[in-house]
Design a protein around this motif. Structure first.
Motif, PDB file in Angstrom:
ATOM      1  N   GLY A 174      -0.575 -66.894 -32.937  1.00  0.00           N
ATOM      2  CA  GLY A 174      -1.323 -68.129 -33.066  1.00  0.00           C
ATOM      3  C   GLY A 174      -0.581 -69.323 -32.503  1.00  0.00           C
ATOM      4  N   ALA A 175       0.737 -69.293 -32.603  1.00  0.00           N
ATOM      5  CA  ALA A 175       1.578 -70.360 -32.078  1.00  0.00           C
ATOM      6  C   ALA A 175       2.974 -69.792 -31.844  1.00  0.00           C
ATOM      7  CB  ALA A 175       1.641 -71.546 -33.028  1.00  0.00           C
ATOM      8  N   VAL A 176       3.771 -70.524 -31.080  1.00  0.00           N
ATOM      9  CA  VAL A 176       5.127 -70.100 -30.737  1.00  0.00           C
ATOM     10  C   VAL A 176       6.061 -71.287 -30.914  1.00  0.00           C
ATOM     11  CG1 VAL A 176       6.667 -69.231 -28.927  1.00  0.00           C
ATOM     12  CG2 VAL A 176       4.294 -68.428 -29.043  1.00  0.00           C
ATOM     13  N   LEU A 177       7.191 -71.047 -31.561  1.00  0.00           N
ATOM     14  CA  LEU A 177       8.308 -71.988 -31.523  1.00  0.00           C
ATOM     15  C   LEU A 177       9.462 -71.242 -30.872  1.00  0.00           C
ATOM     16  CD1 LEU A 177       9.564 -74.707 -32.150  1.00  0.00           C
ATOM     17  CD2 LEU A 177      10.191 -73.837 -34.409  1.00  0.00           C
ATOM     18  N   LEU A 178       9.674 -71.511 -29.588  1.00  0.00           N
ATOM     19  CA  LEU A 178      10.689 -70.801 -28.802  1.00  0.00           C
ATOM     20  C   LEU A 178      11.983 -71.599 -28.840  1.00  0.00           C
ATOM     21  CD1 LEU A 178      11.537 -68.508 -26.952  1.00  0.00           C
ATOM     22  CD2 LEU A 178      10.503 -69.740 -25.033  1.00  0.00           C
ATOM     23  N   LYS A 179      13.033 -70.985 -29.380  1.00  0.00           N
ATOM     24  CA  LYS A 179      14.300 -71.674 -29.606  1.00  0.00           C
ATOM     25  C   LYS A 179      15.167 -71.624 -28.349  1.00  0.00           C
ATOM     26  CE  LYS A 179      14.672 -68.871 -33.065  1.00  0.00           C
ATOM     27  NZ  LYS A 179      15.097 -68.106 -34.252  1.00  0.00           N
ATOM     28  N   GLY A 180      15.643 -72.800 -27.930  1.00  0.00           N
ATOM     29  CA  GLY A 180      16.359 -72.899 -26.668  1.00  0.00           C
ATOM     30  C   GLY A 180      17.859 -72.976 -26.764  1.00  0.00           C
TER      31      GLY A 180
END
Length: 275
Positions: A174-180
């Motif tokens: 549903g959503a993405v929080l991609l950690k950089g």
């Protein structure tokens, strides 16, 4: 709140860290810091400390299912956070349980890669995670190595991160929080949030924090647990991810080194008090 008032509960399904810095222990500290009631279903037992893991014991999938069912039988669960699931059988057990109980929010931290870079899940288990749990997730919060395993391609820079967010949404999350944090360049850590709306439009945000020169333990667990806590408290998804990212940065900045290594363990309650 008086004793008769029902508390908001959040369930973590994850591995136990005997060193207290990650896994279920970090999740429960995070829930307490956010003033929600923490529940746990332990998917793996680890003997570990700040210098590494010395042993792992995996309980039977039926016992993991029994823990999950017991929690849903007695508590009003506002969100579920999923962490370390050691193999395909455990992933199937969790997916079947959540299919039955239908929690309002599922936050998936796809633990697949050790800090050393070693792959923790067999390719067959990664495929099961991709097909069974990703489409169930309200939001998935991978780091770059985990996103690379899920997508089967490198993510070398910020532009590739943006493309990866779109690709992960296309897999069903549903959503993405991609950690950089694994990007080597720059004085800032940039995390990317992306969400697909019902009308097909997408929300995109960049979450920026100063890069801290330290080695830490339990950041991914804490981030996903904080998102789950904020969702259970009624915050919107985009705001929950932003608030959780801020919380982890504060907890890192205030963290301590309780072991005999240079690994920092997050200060959960200091982070809550300094918000």
């Amino acid at each position: 709140m008086n004793a008769s008032t029902a508390a908001v509960s959040v369930l973590t399904i994850a591995g136990s860290d005997s060193g207290g810095g990650a896994g279920v222990q970090a999740d429960l500290k995070t829930f307490a810091a956010h003033r929600v009631h923490g529940l746990c279903a332990i998917a793996a037992l680890t003997a570990q400390h700040t210098r590494g893991v010395t042993a792992v014991e995996i309980p039977p999938p039926a016992f993991l299912r029994a823990q999950i069912d017991a929690c849903f039988d007695d508590f009003d669960i506002g969100a579920v956070k999923i962490g370390m699931l050691a193999n395909a059988d455990m992933i199937h057990a969790v997916a079947k349980a959540l299919d039955q109980h239908c929690p309002r929010h599922i936050v998936l931290d796809p633990v697949m890669v050790a800090t050393s870079g070693a792959q923790l899940l067999a390719n067959t288990a990664i495929e099961v995670l991709r097909k069974r749990l990703l489409p169930m997730a309200t939001v998935i919060a991978p780091n770059l190595p985990e996103a690379e395993f899920l997508l089967g391609r490198p993510i070398p820079d910020l532009e590739a991160m943006r493309d990866a967010c779109d690709a992960l949404l296309d897999l069903g999350a549903g959503a993405v929080l991609l950690k950089g944090g694994h990007l080597a360049a720059g004085d800032e850590v940039i995390d990317l949030f992306s969400q697909r709306l019902d009308d097909g439009e997408r929300i995109r945000r960049e979450l920026r924090h100063p890069r801290l020169e330290l080695r830490a333990h339990g950041t991914g667990c804490t981030l996903a647990a904080a998102i789950a806590a904020q969702l259970a408290l009624g915050m919107s998804l985009a705001d929950a991810c932003h608030a959780a990212s801020d919380y982890v940065h504060r907890a890192l900045r205030l963290g301590t080194r309780p072991g005999h290594s240079d690994i920092v363990v997050l200060d959960h309650f200091g982070a809550a008090q300094s918000a």
